[in-house]
Design a protein around this motif. Structure first.
Motif, PDB file in Angstrom:
ATOM      1  N   THR A  77       0.817  -1.208   0.000  1.00 43.79           N
ATOM      2  CA  THR A  77       0.000   0.000   0.000  1.00 43.79           C
ATOM      3  C   THR A  77       0.848   1.255   0.000  1.00 43.79           C
ATOM      4  O   THR A  77       1.934   1.296   0.561  1.00 43.79           O
ATOM      5  CB  THR A  77      -0.944   0.021   1.211  1.00 43.79           C
ATOM      6  OG1 THR A  77      -0.187  -0.123   2.420  1.00 43.79           O
ATOM      7  CG2 THR A  77      -1.964  -1.101   1.114  1.00 43.79           C
ATOM      8  N   THR A  78       0.338   2.293  -0.632  1.00 46.04           N
ATOM      9  CA  THR A  78       1.023   3.563  -0.772  1.00 46.04           C
ATOM     10  C   THR A  78       0.383   4.590   0.152  1.00 46.04           C
ATOM     11  O   THR A  78      -0.740   5.022  -0.085  1.00 46.04           O
ATOM     12  CB  THR A  78       0.947   4.062  -2.223  1.00 46.04           C
ATOM     13  OG1 THR A  78       1.462   3.051  -3.088  1.00 46.04           O
ATOM     14  CG2 THR A  78       1.736   5.337  -2.410  1.00 46.04           C
ATOM     15  N   LEU A  79       1.082   4.970   1.207  1.00 46.43           N
ATOM     16  CA  LEU A  79       0.581   5.967   2.151  1.00 46.43           C
ATOM     17  C   LEU A  79      -0.822   5.606   2.639  1.00 46.43           C
ATOM     18  O   LEU A  79      -1.662   6.455   2.839  1.00 46.43           O
ATOM     19  CB  LEU A  79       0.587   7.361   1.510  1.00 46.43           C
ATOM     20  CG  LEU A  79       0.536   8.563   2.469  1.00 46.43           C
ATOM     21  CD1 LEU A  79       1.744   8.584   3.377  1.00 46.43           C
ATOM     22  CD2 LEU A  79       0.444   9.855   1.692  1.00 46.43           C
ATOM     23  N   ASN A  80      -1.069   4.296   2.787  1.00 49.53           N
ATOM     24  CA  ASN A  80      -2.359   3.791   3.258  1.00 49.53           C
ATOM     25  C   ASN A  80      -3.529   4.175   2.353  1.00 49.53           C
ATOM     26  O   ASN A  80      -4.676   4.189   2.794  1.00 49.53           O
ATOM     27  CB  ASN A  80      -2.629   4.257   4.699  1.00 49.53           C
ATOM     28  CG  ASN A  80      -1.616   3.701   5.676  1.00 49.53           C
ATOM     29  OD1 ASN A  80      -1.256   2.523   5.598  1.00 49.53           O
ATOM     30  ND2 ASN A  80      -1.137   4.538   6.576  1.00 49.53           N
ATOM     31  N   TYR A  81      -3.263   4.488   1.082  1.00 49.41           N
ATOM     32  CA  TYR A  81      -4.342   4.784   0.155  1.00 49.41           C
ATOM     33  C   TYR A  81      -5.055   3.515  -0.303  1.00 49.41           C
ATOM     34  O   TYR A  81      -6.122   3.570  -0.886  1.00 49.41           O
ATOM     35  CB  TYR A  81      -3.809   5.522  -1.078  1.00 49.41           C
ATOM     36  CG  TYR A  81      -3.550   6.988  -0.883  1.00 49.41           C
ATOM     37  CD1 TYR A  81      -4.554   7.838  -0.437  1.00 49.41           C
ATOM     38  CD2 TYR A  81      -2.310   7.535  -1.164  1.00 49.41           C
ATOM     39  CE1 TYR A  81      -4.317   9.193  -0.275  1.00 49.41           C
ATOM     40  CE2 TYR A  81      -2.060   8.894  -1.002  1.00 49.41           C
ATOM     41  CZ  TYR A  81      -3.076   9.713  -0.556  1.00 49.41           C
ATOM     42  OH  TYR A  81      -2.844  11.054  -0.401  1.00 49.41           O
ATOM     43  N   GLY A  82      -4.429   2.363  -0.110  1.00 49.17           N
ATOM     44  CA  GLY A  82      -5.026   1.138  -0.599  1.00 49.17           C
ATOM     45  C   GLY A  82      -4.530   0.795  -1.988  1.00 49.17           C
ATOM     46  O   GLY A  82      -3.551   1.368  -2.475  1.00 49.17           O
ATOM     47  N   PRO A  83      -5.223  -0.134  -2.666  1.00 49.48           N
ATOM     48  CA  PRO A  83      -4.719  -0.662  -3.934  1.00 49.48           C
ATOM     49  C   PRO A  83      -5.049   0.175  -5.160  1.00 49.48           C
ATOM     50  O   PRO A  83      -4.767  -0.259  -6.270  1.00 49.48           O
ATOM     51  CB  PRO A  83      -5.420  -2.021  -4.018  1.00 49.48           C
ATOM     52  CG  PRO A  83      -6.735  -1.793  -3.339  1.00 49.48           C
ATOM     53  CD  PRO A  83      -6.437  -0.839  -2.205  1.00 49.48           C
TER      54      PRO A  83
END
Length: 457
Positions: A77-83
Motif C-alpha cells: 500500500t502507498t501511504l495507506n491509500y489502498g490498492p
C-alpha cells in the motif's frame, strides 16, 4: 544536495515509504502468466534473460489495475491509500514492457494492443492539467491522488515518462484495425494537448509542477543533470507547444550540477553529481531515448551512462564502508525501498542497500558485469530475492533485510533495458518518432538515429 534532487528524494522518502502489507489482488481475468518459483540451475544466459523479463512482466500484466490497466505504484500500500494508486511514469514503462512481451511471445499482439487501448482509453478521460497528468491517479476513477501536500496537479516529469512509453506504443501499433487505430488516435490527441511551453512561466526553464489549487507553489525549476533529460526532449518535440533551445540551454544545462568532468576510480564522469548519483539517472530517460552515439555540447550520453554505471560498480567493489555482500557479484545503488524507508541510494548516500534494478537495468552499458550480478542474484540468492514478480525491490545483507515490495518504476526498466540490450527494440521505436527527431535537432543533439529532415519545396 542540490535543491531539485533534494526535493525529489525527500518526497519519495516521505510519500512512498509506507506500510508493507501486501495488496491482495487476483490476476486480471484470463490473462495470468504462471510464475516460475523454483530456481532452475539449467538455464543458459539467453534463457535466464527470457525468464527475468517474463516474470518481471507479471507486475504489469497480472498485477495491473483491473479497471484502468495502469501500473500500480507498488505491490504494497502507498501511504495507506489502498490498492487504487496507479503511477503515470511507471505506466509509461509498463506500456513499453507490454510491447516487449508481445515481441517475446509472452502474450499475443492482440492481447498487448487490447491492454494498451484500455490504458489509453482510461487516460483519455482522467484528470489532466494543461494537458499534463499528475504523479498519481486513482486507478478506478481517474481522479488525482496527491503526491504531497501541495503536489496535487500537473507533474511534467511523470508525464514525460508516461509519453516516452506512449509515443513508443504509437510507433509500434501501426496496424490498420479499430484497436490500433484508436490507440494511435488518442495518443496523438493527448500528446498534442500537453502545453509544455506553459510550464516555463515565460522563463528559460521548465517548472516541474502546477496545481489548480496551489498554482506554482511548489516552485521547482528543473535544472542540472538528473533523470529529467527526457522532459526537455519531449518539450522540444511538441508540434503545438514546444520550447526553444534557450529553455534547455539556460535552464537544464546551466546549473552547477550539470557539468562535472572529474574522475572517480579513474573513470571520467562528464555530467552530474560527484560519483554520478543514483543509477536511475542512466535508465529513466533512456528507456526510449537511444544513447548510442547521442551527443550534444554537454556530453556523449553513451559515455555518460556507461561511466556512471562503472563508477557505481567500482564504488561497491571498493566498499569503503565494508558492508557485507558488496562486490563484483552484488552491486548497484539507486533509489528504492530500504530497511529505513525509501531512499535514493548512491555512493554519496550509501545505506548498505543493493537494488536489483540498478545493475539489471544497466545491461546495455555493462552487459558482462550485469550478467555476473544477474546470475548471482538468481542462482545463489534466488531463495531470498526471486518472487512471482521477478526480483524483490531491494535488500541488505549487512542488515539482514529483504524487501517485501516491488515498485513499477524499478520493475519496468529491468524489462525494457534488458530488451534494449538484446534487440534495441524500444530505442528503435521511440527514435523513429518524427516529433522526437525534430525535438532533438532543435536542442542541437546529434545521433546516428536522426534522419535528414525532409525539405519541402
Amino acid at each position: 544536495m542540490k535543491r531539485n534532487l533534494f526535493y525529489l528524494f525527500l518526497l519519495l522518502t516521505l510519500f512512498t515509504s509506507s506500510t508493507y502489507a501486501q495488496v491482495k489482488t487476483l490476476p486480471n481475468k484470463n490473462e495470468g502468466i504462471k510464475p516460475e518459483m523454483k530456481i532452475r540451475k539449467d538455464l543458459n544466459d539467453e534463457q535466464l534473460l527470457d525468464l527475468v523479463q517474463k516474470q518481471t512482466f507479471r507486475y504489469f500484466w497480472d498485477f495491473g489495475h483491473p479497471v484502468s490497466g495502469m501500473a500500480r505504484e507498488r505491490s504494497n500500500t502507498t501511504l495507506n491509500y489502498g490498492p487504487e494508486v496507479v503511477t503515470t511514469g511507471g505506466t509509461g514503462f509498463g506500456v513499453m514492457a507490454i510491447i516487449v512481451a508481445a515481441e517475446r511471445k509472452f502474450i499475443t499482439r492482440e492481447q498487448a494492443a487490447a491492454r494498451t487501448k484500455k490504458i489509453v482509453d482510461f487516460l483519455y478521460k482522467a484528470d489532466m492539467y494543461h494537458g499534463a497528468f499528475p504523479h498519481w491517479l486513482n486507478g478506478e476513477t481517474g481522479k488525482t491522488i496527491r503526491f504531497s501536500l501541495k503536489d496535487d496537479g500537473a507533474d511534467i516529469v511523470e508525464t514525460s515518462l508516461l509519453f516516452q512509453g506512449l509515443l513508443t506504443a504509437r510507433q509500434y501499433y501501426t496496424a490498420d484495425n479499430p484497436v490500433e487505430n484508436s490507440i494511435r488516435s488518442k495518443i496523438n490527441e493527448m500528446w498534442n494537448a500537453i502545453e509544455w511551453d506553459w510550464f516555463t512561466q515565460n522563463q528559460h526553464v521548465l517548472y516541474w509542477h502546477w496545481s489548480p489549487d496551489n498554482g506554482w507553489a511548489m516552485d521547482h525549476p528543473i535544472k542540472g543533470y538528473n533523470e529529467c533529460l527526457i522532459t526537455y526532449v519531449l518539450a522540444a518535440s511538441s508540434t503545438r507547444h514546444s520550447i526553444d533551445y534557450k529553455v534547455y540551454k539556460d535552464g537544464f544545462a546551466n546549473n552547477n550540477t550539470y557539468l562535472n568532468g572529474k574522475k572517480f576510480y579513474d573513470i571520467t564522469l562528464p555530467l552530474g553529481f560527484d560519483y554520478g548519483g543514483p543509477l536511475f539517472f542512466a535508465h529513466y530517460s533512456f528507456t526510449g531515448l537511444d544513447p548510442r552515439g547521442l551527443n550534444d555540447a554537454g556530453a556523449d550520453y553513451w559515455e555518460q551512462n556507461r561511466n556512471h554505471t562503472l563508477i557505481n560498480r567500482a564504488y561497491c567493489i571498493d566498499n569503503p564502508k565494508k558492508y557485507k555482500g558488496y562486490g563484483a557479484n552484488s552491486w548497484g545503488l539507486t533509489a528504492s525501498d530500504s530497511w529505513a524507508g525509501y531512499a535514493a541510494h548512491s555512493p554519496t548516500n550509501d545505506d548498505a542497500v543493493i537494488t536489483p534494478t540498478a545493475a539489471l537495468s544497466s545491461f546495455p552499458y555493462t552487459p558482462a558485469e550485469s550478467m555476473q550480478v544477474l546470475k548471482h542474484f538468481y542462482f545463489n540468492m534466488g531463495d531470498k530475492l526471486w518472487t512471482e514478480y521477478g526480483f524483490i525491490d531491494a535488500f541488505s545483507e549487512e542488515k539482514n533485510w529483504y524487501a517485501k515490495s516491488h515498485l513499477a518504476i524499478d520493475q519496468g526498466p529491468i524489462i525494457v533495458m534488458i530488451e534494449n540490450y538484446r534487440s534495441g527494440l524500444l530505442w528503435k521505436l521511440f527514435m523513429s518518432s518524427p516529433e522526437v527527431q525534430n525535438g532533438l535537432r532543435s536542442l542541437h543533439f546529434k545521433s546516428p538515429a536522426l534522419q535528414k529532415p525532409v525539405i519541402k519545396n
